[in-house]
Design an enzyme around this catalytic site. Structure first.
Site, PDB file in Angstrom:
ATOM      1  CG  ASP A  47     -50.247  72.304  24.700  1.00 55.45           C
ATOM      2  OD1 ASP A  47     -50.473  73.262  23.933  1.00 55.45           O
ATOM      3  OD2 ASP A  47     -51.159  71.663  25.251  1.00 55.45           O
ATOM      4  CG  PHE A  48     -49.503  73.466  18.389  1.00 57.99           C
ATOM      5  CD1 PHE A  48     -49.960  72.361  17.696  1.00 57.99           C
ATOM      6  CD2 PHE A  48     -48.967  74.529  17.671  1.00 57.99           C
ATOM      7  CE1 PHE A  48     -49.879  72.310  16.312  1.00 57.99           C
ATOM      8  CE2 PHE A  48     -48.871  74.491  16.290  1.00 57.99           C
ATOM      9  CZ  PHE A  48     -49.332  73.377  15.601  1.00 57.99           C
TER      10      PHE A  48
END
Length: 396
Positions: free
Chosen positions: A235-236
């Site tokens: 996600d990052f």
């Protein structure tokens, strides 16, 4: 001697500056909560909103899985599809998904089994087939433990303006029974919320993949979903890919309501420790700044600084500091709830102290053990967020 006094004075001034910055963070996050949370969109023409493909990666069953998944079949949105991704064809979640598809035949829902091995991240491997079959440009990734409100998709789609490429929900916790749930709510509703809101204001990458809406076309420019299979914190890096291409990453006004039916204090601490290890590897500056956002660390530093410069009682300063920090955290939790705090004030006090003190201990633990255990597998974490799996030899 004069040089030493000047150095000590400078250190005391730095401590007080850190203290002031933390209070600014408190105030900014409270203003953000007042202005940006729980917005109503009564004047929006829903029919004009674009279609959304929702990826639901599933592994195993949870006591609340049926309830959580059913909320996705009841959303008020003009055009969306549900793409359930199940790694193992014998997984028990398959029966729950099928029963919901039979119950709501009018909802566009499909099931994908097996996944593809495109990297080390089992969640990404699970979703790849569903991602490739998605028919809309807006892709939403939603974890199995998320419970949706009827108008959440509307809220997320409205925040997807022409300059925004990724919209995410701030993680929070549904109200459930038990002290462990209250402790989780304390973490996500106070310290975590403060940093999350501030990151959105400053446009810092703080997106979470548990409930996130993205432009598929931009993700394809970055190599598609499979490109992020090499990371555990996919996600990052997906959010960073959007930022690197000039797109905005925005937090919407509704919260990601985590509603797992299996929870405990030990499960919460393991999860927080895993997230800390990932943050430290991806953004090493958190090694320094994260401890300096904790109430007692900041309070002790500022108490010494104030006593040295202003000759005030350090104990009195620390007690007043702690009291006001506590009251602002209570106010922030009420903002997220959009109502009163849903558990007794005594529980709030106990959870608050456990969260503040325990968080520091978890920071220490995360540095002592660099490996990560996730979904029954063990990984070695490297700087930059890349991981490699650790295989255990089997004795015959």
């Amino acid at each position: 001697m004069e040089s030493l006094e000047l150095t000590v004075f400078g250190l005391a001034l730095v401590c007080l500056t850190i203290w002031c910055v933390n209070w600014i963070m408190h105030i900014v996050s409270l203003i953000y909560g007042k202005c940006c949370l729980h917005k109503q969109h009564a004047d929006v023409i829903v029919e004009d909103l674009p279609g959304i493909s929702i990826l639901k990666p599933l592994v195993g069953i949870d006591p609340n899985l049926f309830e959580n998944l059913e909320t996705f079949f009841n959303m008020k949105y003009p055009a969306y599809e549900l793409l359930f991704c199940i790694q193992d064809e014998f997984d028990a979640s398959r029966m729950i998904v099928q029963s919901l598809m039979d119950k709501y035949p009018a909802v566009d829902a499909k099931m994908f089994l097996g996944g593809k091995n495109v990297g080390i991240n089992p969640k990404v491997n699970n979703m790849v087939i569903g991602y490739e079959a998605a028919k809309y440009d807006l892709i939403m990734i939603s974890d199995s433990g998320i419970k949706m409100r009827e108008d959440t998709l509307i809220d997320m789609a409205i925040h997807m303006t022409s300059k925004v490429g990724l919209v995410h929900q701030m993680p929070y916790i549904c109200t459930r029974k038990g002290f462990a749930s209250n402790l989780e709510k304390m973490y996500f509703g106070t310290q975590h919320a403060k940093i999350y809101f501030l990151a959105d204001v400053l446009r810092i990458n703080c997106a979470t993949g548990m409930s996130v809406l993205m432009r598929k076309s931009v993700l394809e420019e970055a190599g598609g979903l499979r490109e992020f299979g090499q990371y555990l914190a996919e996600d990052f890096f997906m959010a960073q890919a959007f930022l690197d291409r000039g797109w905005r990453v925005k937090c919407c006004s509704q919260l990601a309501l985590q509603n797992s039916g299996t929870y405990s204090i030990s499960h919460h601490t393991r999860r927080m420790c895993r997230w800390m290890k990932l943050r430290n590897a991806m953004v090493p500056t958190t090694l320094l700044f994260e401890p300096l956002s904790l109430c007692f660390v900041v309070g002790l530093l500022a108490s010494w600084g104030a006593s040295y410069i202003f000759d005030v009682s350090p104990l009195t300063f620390l007690l007043v500091h702690t009291l006001f920090w506590f009251l602002l955290d209570y106010t922030r939790l009420k903002q997220l709830e959009n109502a009163s705090v849903p558990f007794p004030k005594f529980d709030f006090v106990v959870c608050w102290f456990m969260n503040e003190i325990g968080y520091m201990l978890l920071l220490v633990q995360s540095h002592l053990e660099p490996t990560i255990n996730w979904r029954g597998r063990k990984f070695r974490l490297k700087w930059g967020g890349v991981v490699e799996e650790i295989y255990t030899k089997q004795l015959v």
